[in-house]
Structures are given as structure tokens and as C-alpha cells.
Design a protein around this motif. Structure first.
Motif, PDB file in Angstrom:
ATOM      1  N   TYR A 159      49.903  24.177   9.668  1.00 55.12           N
ATOM      2  CA  TYR A 159      48.999  25.245  10.098  1.00 55.12           C
ATOM      3  C   TYR A 159      49.738  26.590  10.144  1.00 55.12           C
ATOM      4  CZ  TYR A 159      46.471  21.129  11.833  1.00 55.12           C
ATOM      5  OH  TYR A 159      45.845  19.921  11.942  1.00 55.12           O
ATOM      6  N   CYS A 160      49.018  27.691  10.092  1.00 54.52           N
ATOM      7  CA  CYS A 160      47.580  27.868   9.966  1.00 54.52           C
ATOM      8  C   CYS A 160      47.343  28.947   8.923  1.00 54.52           C
ATOM      9  CB  CYS A 160      46.973  28.289  11.305  1.00 54.52           C
ATOM     10  SG  CYS A 160      45.218  28.721  11.280  1.00 54.52           S
ATOM     11  N   PHE A 180      43.580  25.633   7.797  1.00 55.78           N
ATOM     12  CA  PHE A 180      43.115  26.181   9.061  1.00 55.78           C
ATOM     13  C   PHE A 180      43.429  25.165  10.150  1.00 55.78           C
ATOM     14  CE2 PHE A 180      40.085  28.696   6.390  1.00 55.78           C
ATOM     15  CZ  PHE A 180      40.431  29.961   6.862  1.00 55.78           C
ATOM     16  N   CYS A 181      43.900  25.634  11.297  1.00 58.81           N
ATOM     17  CA  CYS A 181      44.165  24.726  12.412  1.00 58.81           C
ATOM     18  C   CYS A 181      42.833  24.290  13.027  1.00 58.81           C
ATOM     19  CB  CYS A 181      45.061  25.403  13.450  1.00 58.81           C
ATOM     20  SG  CYS A 181      44.237  26.701  14.415  1.00 58.81           S
ATOM     21  N   THR A 212      53.358  27.803  13.764  1.00 63.83           N
ATOM     22  CA  THR A 212      53.112  28.396  12.456  1.00 63.83           C
ATOM     23  C   THR A 212      54.380  28.589  11.629  1.00 63.83           C
ATOM     24  OG1 THR A 212      53.243  30.620  13.399  1.00 63.83           O
ATOM     25  CG2 THR A 212      51.060  29.611  13.264  1.00 63.83           C
ATOM     26  N   CYS A 260      48.581  27.100  17.596  1.00 64.06           N
ATOM     27  CA  CYS A 260      49.323  26.155  16.763  1.00 64.06           C
ATOM     28  C   CYS A 260      50.690  26.713  16.401  1.00 64.06           C
ATOM     29  CB  CYS A 260      48.540  25.825  15.483  1.00 64.06           C
ATOM     30  SG  CYS A 260      48.220  27.265  14.440  1.00 64.06           S
ATOM     31  N   CYS A 301      40.735  27.165  14.569  1.00 61.11           N
ATOM     32  CA  CYS A 301      40.129  28.072  13.595  1.00 61.11           C
ATOM     33  C   CYS A 301      39.000  27.377  12.822  1.00 61.11           C
ATOM     34  CB  CYS A 301      41.196  28.588  12.629  1.00 61.11           C
ATOM     35  SG  CYS A 301      42.418  29.653  13.432  1.00 61.11           S
TER      36      CYS A 301
END
Length: 299
Positions: A260-261, A270-271, A254, A252, A274
Motif C-alpha cells: 500500500y498505498c 489502494f489500502c 507506505t 497504512c 482508501c
């Protein structure tokens, strides 16, 4: 909220403990010597276990244990521990699995307040110290196996997920075989992140050092064989070193504009990758606990 003050569970009581907890009976047994690995000198210390939730004898045992809190600071730990549990199970995906867990606070007094640092030794039950691996924020115990044995002996059965709440106000924590979280104001976020490591087997989605780069459910060294390929909402994004070279790939984006994440930045979600890793790990651990405890009963 049901609470039970437990000093130690003799063998005679072990098979009856689930019935007593489920009915909300308060157990007040006798004080015993704290294990030598928890306190030098075998001094007598009253150790209490508060049961915040009891989901059954086949549920996952998650305990938050005090580290570096003196007898006079136990109420402070109790309040902080309850806040950690409440906060954790308000975060997805943990919120969907709360019913899978027995939730405990282990109140084990420390001889001294605080934890050890590179410049100061502190006498505490689990021997957690700051600046593990040379990282100021990394809080690690001297002997992980000893920590697990202490928790198991105090619960009277296996502690499946052990979290140590350190009486240390600076930002810090650790994840792995056991989880450590400091008393920082973002402690709940730190706990969720570290359980991402401990429960989900996740890697950090930011660069700190080469030691933490590898293959995880949310990290790949090769963009073409990432383990999350096909998971909706995921992608392939480079994780860069400070010099701009690519260390690995993550699922993802960030940056500050992304939702995320949490494995990259506290306060984010959390993505999807995850979330799935943590959810799958909880389901697997739950199945293992059921099989193990049925086997123990039948044995």
C-alpha cells in the motif's frame, strides 16, 4: 464498442438520447460554435462524443475530454482515452463498479498542441496549465466552473465526473472538483490516484506541503480520533515532514516493502481505508444520480 459522433444535442433530442444510445444508433448532428470559454473567436470546430459504455439514463456520467490535442491529434487522443478507461476499470475498487457508469470520450479539438506552462501560453479549450501552486507536476485549469459548463453543454446533461486528458508528456495531474491527467506513460496510475482525490475525497499519503495536510478519510491530525479506526487491515502510522516531525497520521505503511498505498506511491494497491472511501463515494454518487434524474423526468 458503440460509438456516437455528437456535435451538440438540441433540446428536442435530450429526452430521446438515452434510447438512441442504448440501441447503438449513431447520431450525426450539426457542428456549432464551440463555447466562447472553450475557444476564443467562436471558430467552428467539430466536437465528437464517443460513448464507450452506456449503462442507462440514471447512471453516473464519467467523461474523459481532450485538452491540447489538435484536430490532427484526435485519433491519438481517442486511443489514449480508451486505454485510460480500460486501465482504470481494471483497478480495484473501480473494477467492481464499472456497471454504474456511462463512459464517454469528448473529442474537442485544440487550436494549438500541448498545454500552457509558466514560460509559454497555449490556446486550448479548457485552459489547463502546468505548475499550478508552484508544483511542476500539478496541472490545473484557469477556471474549473467553466470546464464543467463546457462538458455539461456538450453531453447535453450533467457530467458527474470530468477528467481532462492533457496532451503533456511529463508526469502530472490533479484531483478535486475535476480531474486532470497528463499523457505520461503512467497515465492510468495517475488517473486512479487523482480520482482517489476527486471521487473518494482522499488526501495524499506523502508529504509535499502543509496546504495538503488536513483531515481526510485517510488522514488525521490526531492519532486518537482517526476516521478509519475499526476498519480491518488499517493501522495508525505517522506521516513525517522532511525534518522528521510528524505532520499527520495515515492508515497504512507506505514504504517500498508495503503493498500500500496508491495515494502514496503509484503502482501500489489502494489500502483498505482508501478502497472503502472510494466505494462508499461511488455508491453515494450513484444514489444521487438516480434521484436527480428521476426528479428531472417527473418534473
Amino acid at each position: 464498442m458503440t460509438k456516437h459522433s455528437i456535435h451538440i444535442i438540441p433540446q428536442f433530442f435530450k429526452k430521446h438520447i438515452s434510447c438512441l444510445m442504448a440501441t447503438g444508433i449513431m447520431l450525426v448532428l450539426w457542428a456549432v460554435h464551440t463555447p466562447a470559454s472553450a475557444h476564443e473567436g467562436n471558430e467552428r470546430h467539430a466536437v465528437h462524443i464517443d460513448t464507450l459504455q452506456y449503462a442507462g439514463d440514471e447512471a453516473i456520467n464519467l467523461a474523459i475530454a481532450s485538452e491540447g490535442y489538435t484536430e490532427d491529434e484526435m485519433e491519438k487522443f481517442r486511443q489514449e482515452g480508451e486505454k485510460l478507461v480500460k486501465g482504470l476499470f481494471s483497478i480495484s475498487p473501480f473494477d467492481r463498479f464499472k456497471g454504474y457508469f456511462n463512459l464517454f470520450l469528448i473529442r474537442i479539438p485544440s487550436a494549438q498542441s500541448g498545454i500552457s506552462t509558466p514560460n509559454h501560453e497555449t490556446d486550448t479549450p479548457f485552459k489547463v496549465r502546468a505548475s499550478g501552486n508552484g508544483l511542476d507536476r500539478l496541472l490545473v485549469p484557469d477556471d474549473i466552473e467553466s470546464c464543467k459548463r463546457i462538458a455539461d453543454s456538450l453531453l447535453g446533461e450533467k457530467c458527474d465526473i470530468l477528467c481532462l486528458a492533457a496532451n503533456f508528456r511529463d508526469y502530472g495531474g490533479a484531483g478535486g472538483e475535476i480531474t486532470v491527467v497528463s499523457g505520461h506513460y503512467m497515465a492510468t496510475e495517475i488517473l486512479a490516484h487523482e480520482l482517489g482525490h476527486s471521487v473518494g475525497g482522499l488526501g495524499d499519503e506523502y508529504y509535499s506541503c502543509e496546504e495538503f495536510i488536513g483531515r481526510f478519510p485517510n488522514m488525521s491530525l490526531n492519532a486518537h480520533d482517526a476516521p478509519w479506526i475499526g476498519i480491518p487491515g488499517s493501522g495508525i502510522y505517522p506521516l513525517s515532514r522532511p525534518d522528521g516531525s510528524i505532520a499527520a497520521y495515515i492508515p497504512c505503511q507506505t514504504d517500498s516493502s508495503s503493498r500500500y498505498c496508491r495515494m502514496a506511491m503509484l503502482g501500489k494497491e489502494f489500502c483498505p481505508v482508501c478502497e472503502k472511501a472510494i466505494s462508499d463515494a461511488i455508491e453515494k454518487l450513484s444514489s444521487e444520480c438516480r434521484l436527480q434524474r428521476k426528479s428531472c423526468r417527473n418534473g
